[in-house]
Write a protein that holds these residues in place. Sequence first.
Motif, PDB file in Angstrom:
ATOM      1  N   ALA A   1       4.756  18.696  28.396  1.00  0.00           N
ATOM      2  CA  ALA A   1       5.345  18.971  29.945  1.00  0.00           C
ATOM      3  C   ALA A   1       6.560  19.792  29.699  1.00  0.00           C
ATOM      4  CB  ALA A   1       5.452  17.703  30.600  1.00  0.00           C
ATOM      5  N   LEU A   2       6.927  20.637  30.707  1.00  0.00           N
ATOM      6  CA  LEU A   2       8.116  21.285  30.853  1.00  0.00           C
ATOM      7  C   LEU A   2       8.789  21.301  32.183  1.00  0.00           C
ATOM      8  CD1 LEU A   2      10.341  23.188  29.632  1.00  0.00           C
ATOM      9  CD2 LEU A   2       8.833  25.184  30.204  1.00  0.00           C
ATOM     10  N   PHE A   3       9.988  20.403  32.169  1.00  0.00           N
ATOM     11  CA  PHE A   3      10.736  20.517  33.337  1.00  0.00           C
ATOM     12  C   PHE A   3      11.823  21.371  33.487  1.00  0.00           C
ATOM     13  CE2 PHE A   3       8.215  16.779  33.083  1.00  0.00           C
ATOM     14  CZ  PHE A   3       7.883  16.326  34.247  1.00  0.00           C
ATOM     15  N   MET A   4      11.667  22.416  34.352  1.00  0.00           N
ATOM     16  CA  MET A   4      13.053  23.429  34.839  1.00  0.00           C
ATOM     17  C   MET A   4      12.804  24.028  35.949  1.00  0.00           C
ATOM     18  SD  MET A   4      11.991  26.759  32.451  1.00  0.00           S
ATOM     19  CE  MET A   4      10.582  27.345  32.744  1.00  0.00           C
ATOM     20  N   ASN A   5      13.815  24.237  36.809  1.00  0.00           N
ATOM     21  CA  ASN A   5      14.053  24.821  38.096  1.00  0.00           C
ATOM     22  C   ASN A   5      14.433  26.190  38.102  1.00  0.00           C
ATOM     23  OD1 ASN A   5      13.322  22.458  39.252  1.00  0.00           O
ATOM     24  ND2 ASN A   5      15.150  21.905  40.321  1.00  0.00           N
ATOM     25  N   GLU A   6      14.264  27.053  39.253  1.00  0.00           N
ATOM     26  CA  GLU A   6      14.413  28.274  39.247  1.00  0.00           C
ATOM     27  C   GLU A   6      14.081  29.108  38.113  1.00  0.00           C
ATOM     28  OE1 GLU A   6      16.083  29.707  41.918  1.00  0.00           O
ATOM     29  OE2 GLU A   6      17.167  27.950  42.530  1.00  0.00           O
ATOM     30  N   ILE A   7      12.722  29.124  38.140  1.00  0.00           N
ATOM     31  CA  ILE A   7      12.088  29.804  36.849  1.00  0.00           C
ATOM     32  C   ILE A   7      11.971  31.218  36.758  1.00  0.00           C
ATOM     33  CG2 ILE A   7      10.701  27.537  36.469  1.00  0.00           C
ATOM     34  CD1 ILE A   7       8.357  29.154  37.191  1.00  0.00           C
ATOM     35  N   THR A   8      12.455  31.885  37.746  1.00  0.00           N
ATOM     36  CA  THR A   8      12.548  33.264  37.756  1.00  0.00           C
ATOM     37  C   THR A   8      13.711  33.934  37.155  1.00  0.00           C
ATOM     38  OG1 THR A   8      13.264  33.141  39.951  1.00  0.00           O
ATOM     39  CG2 THR A   8      10.878  33.521  39.745  1.00  0.00           C
ATOM     40  N   GLN A   9      14.654  32.835  36.892  1.00  0.00           N
ATOM     41  CA  GLN A   9      15.974  33.565  36.138  1.00  0.00           C
ATOM     42  C   GLN A   9      15.647  33.696  34.805  1.00  0.00           C
ATOM     43  OE1 GLN A   9      18.872  33.712  37.601  1.00  0.00           O
ATOM     44  NE2 GLN A   9      17.982  32.996  39.663  1.00  0.00           N
TER      45      GLN A   9
ATOM     46  N   ASP B   1      -2.103  22.340  25.514  1.00  0.00           N
ATOM     47  CA  ASP B   1      -1.847  22.772  26.996  1.00  0.00           C
ATOM     48  C   ASP B   1      -0.290  22.692  27.436  1.00  0.00           C
ATOM     49  OD1 ASP B   1      -4.296  23.368  27.272  1.00  0.00           O
ATOM     50  OD2 ASP B   1      -4.909  21.550  28.085  1.00  0.00           O
ATOM     51  N   VAL B   2       0.288  23.453  28.235  1.00  0.00           N
ATOM     52  CA  VAL B   2       1.668  23.248  28.884  1.00  0.00           C
ATOM     53  C   VAL B   2       1.620  23.151  30.228  1.00  0.00           C
ATOM     54  CG1 VAL B   2       3.801  24.474  29.139  1.00  0.00           C
ATOM     55  CG2 VAL B   2       2.569  24.689  26.760  1.00  0.00           C
ATOM     56  N   PHE B   3       2.274  22.018  30.825  1.00  0.00           N
ATOM     57  CA  PHE B   3       2.373  22.051  32.220  1.00  0.00           C
ATOM     58  C   PHE B   3       3.936  22.193  32.755  1.00  0.00           C
ATOM     59  CE2 PHE B   3      -1.488  19.873  30.881  1.00  0.00           C
ATOM     60  CZ  PHE B   3      -2.473  20.253  32.027  1.00  0.00           C
ATOM     61  N   ILE B   4       4.007  23.262  33.286  1.00  0.00           N
ATOM     62  CA  ILE B   4       5.351  23.524  33.881  1.00  0.00           C
ATOM     63  C   ILE B   4       5.929  22.894  35.145  1.00  0.00           C
ATOM     64  CG2 ILE B   4       7.377  25.271  34.196  1.00  0.00           C
ATOM     65  CD1 ILE B   4       5.713  26.857  31.943  1.00  0.00           C
ATOM     66  N   TYR B   5       6.494  21.854  35.408  1.00  0.00           N
ATOM     67  CA  TYR B   5       6.945  21.515  36.815  1.00  0.00           C
ATOM     68  C   TYR B   5       8.350  22.020  37.191  1.00  0.00           C
ATOM     69  CZ  TYR B   5       3.390  17.869  35.533  1.00  0.00           C
ATOM     70  OH  TYR B   5       2.118  17.093  35.295  1.00  0.00           O
ATOM     71  N   SER B   6       8.086  22.690  38.372  1.00  0.00           N
ATOM     72  CA  SER B   6       9.191  23.440  38.725  1.00  0.00           C
ATOM     73  C   SER B   6       9.417  23.481  40.257  1.00  0.00           C
ATOM     74  CB  SER B   6       9.036  24.991  38.254  1.00  0.00           C
ATOM     75  OG  SER B   6      10.057  25.771  38.563  1.00  0.00           O
ATOM     76  N   SER B   7      10.888  23.652  40.525  1.00  0.00           N
ATOM     77  CA  SER B   7      11.010  23.716  42.117  1.00  0.00           C
ATOM     78  C   SER B   7      12.087  24.643  42.214  1.00  0.00           C
ATOM     79  CB  SER B   7      11.499  22.465  42.765  1.00  0.00           C
ATOM     80  OG  SER B   7      11.450  22.668  44.202  1.00  0.00           O
ATOM     81  N   TYR B   8      12.371  25.209  43.413  1.00  0.00           N
ATOM     82  CA  TYR B   8      13.746  26.046  43.666  1.00  0.00           C
ATOM     83  C   TYR B   8      14.827  25.352  44.024  1.00  0.00           C
ATOM     84  CZ  TYR B   8      10.637  30.004  43.120  1.00  0.00           C
ATOM     85  OH  TYR B   8       9.840  30.842  42.366  1.00  0.00           O
TER      86      TYR B   8
ATOM     87  N   LYS C   1       1.117  10.359  29.774  1.00  0.00           N
ATOM     88  CA  LYS C   1      -0.113  11.027  29.010  1.00  0.00           C
ATOM     89  C   LYS C   1       0.191  12.197  28.415  1.00  0.00           C
ATOM     90  CE  LYS C   1      -3.632   9.078  32.571  1.00  0.00           C
ATOM     91  NZ  LYS C   1      -4.477   9.587  33.438  1.00  0.00           N
ATOM     92  N   PHE C   2       1.633  12.362  28.317  1.00  0.00           N
ATOM     93  CA  PHE C   2       1.906  13.550  27.574  1.00  0.00           C
ATOM     94  C   PHE C   2       2.382  13.305  26.038  1.00  0.00           C
ATOM     95  CE2 PHE C   2       3.344  14.669  32.031  1.00  0.00           C
ATOM     96  CZ  PHE C   2       2.610  15.911  32.127  1.00  0.00           C
ATOM     97  N   ASP C   3       1.960  14.349  25.320  1.00  0.00           N
ATOM     98  CA  ASP C   3       2.456  14.446  23.938  1.00  0.00           C
ATOM     99  C   ASP C   3       3.783  14.792  23.494  1.00  0.00           C
ATOM    100  OD1 ASP C   3      -0.535  13.468  22.762  1.00  0.00           O
ATOM    101  OD2 ASP C   3      -0.886  15.169  24.135  1.00  0.00           O
ATOM    102  N   ALA C   4       4.540  15.626  24.412  1.00  0.00           N
ATOM    103  CA  ALA C   4       6.035  15.993  24.239  1.00  0.00           C
ATOM    104  C   ALA C   4       6.239  16.395  25.654  1.00  0.00           C
ATOM    105  CB  ALA C   4       5.928  16.966  23.254  1.00  0.00           C
ATOM    106  N   ILE C   5       7.574  16.115  26.008  1.00  0.00           N
ATOM    107  CA  ILE C   5       8.270  16.534  27.251  1.00  0.00           C
ATOM    108  C   ILE C   5       9.589  17.391  26.814  1.00  0.00           C
ATOM    109  CG2 ILE C   5       9.155  15.666  29.348  1.00  0.00           C
ATOM    110  CD1 ILE C   5       7.337  13.266  29.128  1.00  0.00           C
ATOM    111  N   ILE C   6       9.613  18.436  27.562  1.00  0.00           N
ATOM    112  CA  ILE C   6      11.032  19.294  27.440  1.00  0.00           C
ATOM    113  C   ILE C   6      11.509  19.361  28.661  1.00  0.00           C
ATOM    114  CG2 ILE C   6      11.602  21.574  26.733  1.00  0.00           C
ATOM    115  CD1 ILE C   6       9.303  21.883  25.043  1.00  0.00           C
TER     116      ILE C   6
END
Length: 632
Positions: free
Chosen positions: A7-15, A35-42, A70-75
């Motif tokens: 899992a990758l958590f970050m906002n404003e991903i177009t920067q 697999d990578v799941f990127i959780y994002s918001s603005y 359920k994740f094996d690593a979280i960034i």
Amino acid sequence: MRRKKIALFMNEITQFFQEACGKAVIQRASDRDSDVFIYSSYGSYSCPYGRNLLSEIGKKNIICLPDYSKFDAIIVLPNTFDIYGMDSELFEMLKREAKCPVICLQSDNPDFFSVSIENKETMYKMTRHFIEDHAFTDLRYMSGPFTSKDSPDRLEGFKKAMDEACIPINDNTIYEGNYWINRGEKALNHFIGEDGKYPQAIICANDYMAISICEELEKRGIRVPEDVCVSGFDGIEEGEMNRPSLTTVTISPENYADAAFRIIDDYWSGKEPERKITVSGEIRLRASCGCGSQIDHENADQYVKKLIKTEFLLREAGRITADYQNRYDLENSMSVANYYFKALGCGTGYLCLCDMDDPAFGTVENNRVYTDQMILMQKMMSSDPMHADISKARFNKEDILPRSILETDEPGSYVIFPLYYKNKEYGILVLKVEHDQWPNSLTNTYTNALSAAIENSYLQSRFSELAKIKALSETDHLTGLFNRRGFENALARLLSNLSDDKIISIVSIDMDDLKSINDRYGHSEGDYALITLANTLKAFTSENEICARFGGDEFSAVLTSDKPGRAEEFVNLFLSELNNASLTSGKPYPIHASTGVCELKGGDTKQIIACMQTADKHMYMNKRIYKKAKAR
């Protein structure tokens, strides 16, 4: 064997940094068959009347979606969260639920692993460059938001260098910026002295703010670097392409990703990972401080194409908003979403909504922001904007998508955006990222417009259901006329809009011999007679007039007109047509009604109850006359 999930958590991903870092994480995860799941918001946006606090709740609620166990690593990139409390809430959830390594990038957190840059020392070195190499003593500093995670360290580095050089920090030395390009004018107004003198150098905490300073200086006829030197931080592409090219600190997002996966690899292999890894930034001297040359890209076409694409996305944003206003229904919202999906920069997308029939929908009890079961409404392909794959498949919210989609031969990468209206979560938009794809800047407008359209369609459907319920509660189920409640509400509306020069007539109507018809021929025949009477009533009342069945054999009509005589005309036509209907019905019984009338002027509506009672008296008098005539 189950594929590992990161899992990758970050906002404003177009920067710049978020995009480069996200792509680097995806590449390294793919190399490890993960697999990578990127959780994002603005992020949060300021406005003249303050921030929309409810919308900020809706944005940060993306952290309530996953099952962290359920994740094996979280960034996590907490520095990209400028929504108040988002980082602390996420960290509490991670401490409570995560069973895997959690790595914070660009930020230290004692509870987790961290990969960070030495912000303080690097900014100290940048400031020393201007003091020692340029021999400047008049410097200004444009900070990021003081509450941002890396701003205090960078500011401390500037202050340390100024203090060592015995250069005083005055009221106009430091300005709090926002890490964006819209504060250049305000910052310069803050920096210049009362005599209008500009400083020798302006040191900025990131490149976007440095670009805004350069642009504002150019507007004022101040040359960079001849009159004022400028520096930035972060080493974004726009700073390199700026004229003049920015002196800056370059930070490789790939280095962050490599360090994060060094921790992940050690953890997965059973080794004890380093708790804290520091990556170094490099000062790049370029044209904006006069120590480096202007960087001229050989391929200017790329820059022109980028400008053209930006203009295209801006126009698409306006079209999306306009097309959603065409109709307020969910089907239209899905259709518009599918058509414009092609402009987002990804090949495949999934539009998933909460179960709006779930009693938990729209509640926040026990962090149940999303419903446990979600519905995949449609799969969208950029190659086919006219057709979407409609599945309506149900899945558990923490799975993000149905397992049949996720269980592929090759690892996949998915970017998840919340679909929300203020603090109500309607679902998620999931973009599958392939072959160097990445969501572009239109995604923010796309998700906002889609969310608003879903909110409108949801409210419209609820209002329609309420309208149907209200109509049923005010309607006589047999005849379709108003019942007593509907009559009273309709009469109140009519009287409130009635002008004084109008004449209002109350017609009291009672079906004759209904009991006899029911007793001799059955209730179905009685119903037929009542429906025939009701249809005849409706045939002779106009749109702004009322007819109702109060129950049993009692009916009423309210008529309006500009001059006397409307009631008499109505009664004559009604009774004549009812007699014709009776004669042509082939029924062994007559269908007959007795009527009574009373009139009022529009200005006398306070007497409406008395008028109705008078109409009833006249009706009962005529009813007795009819019975006597029939008995002869």
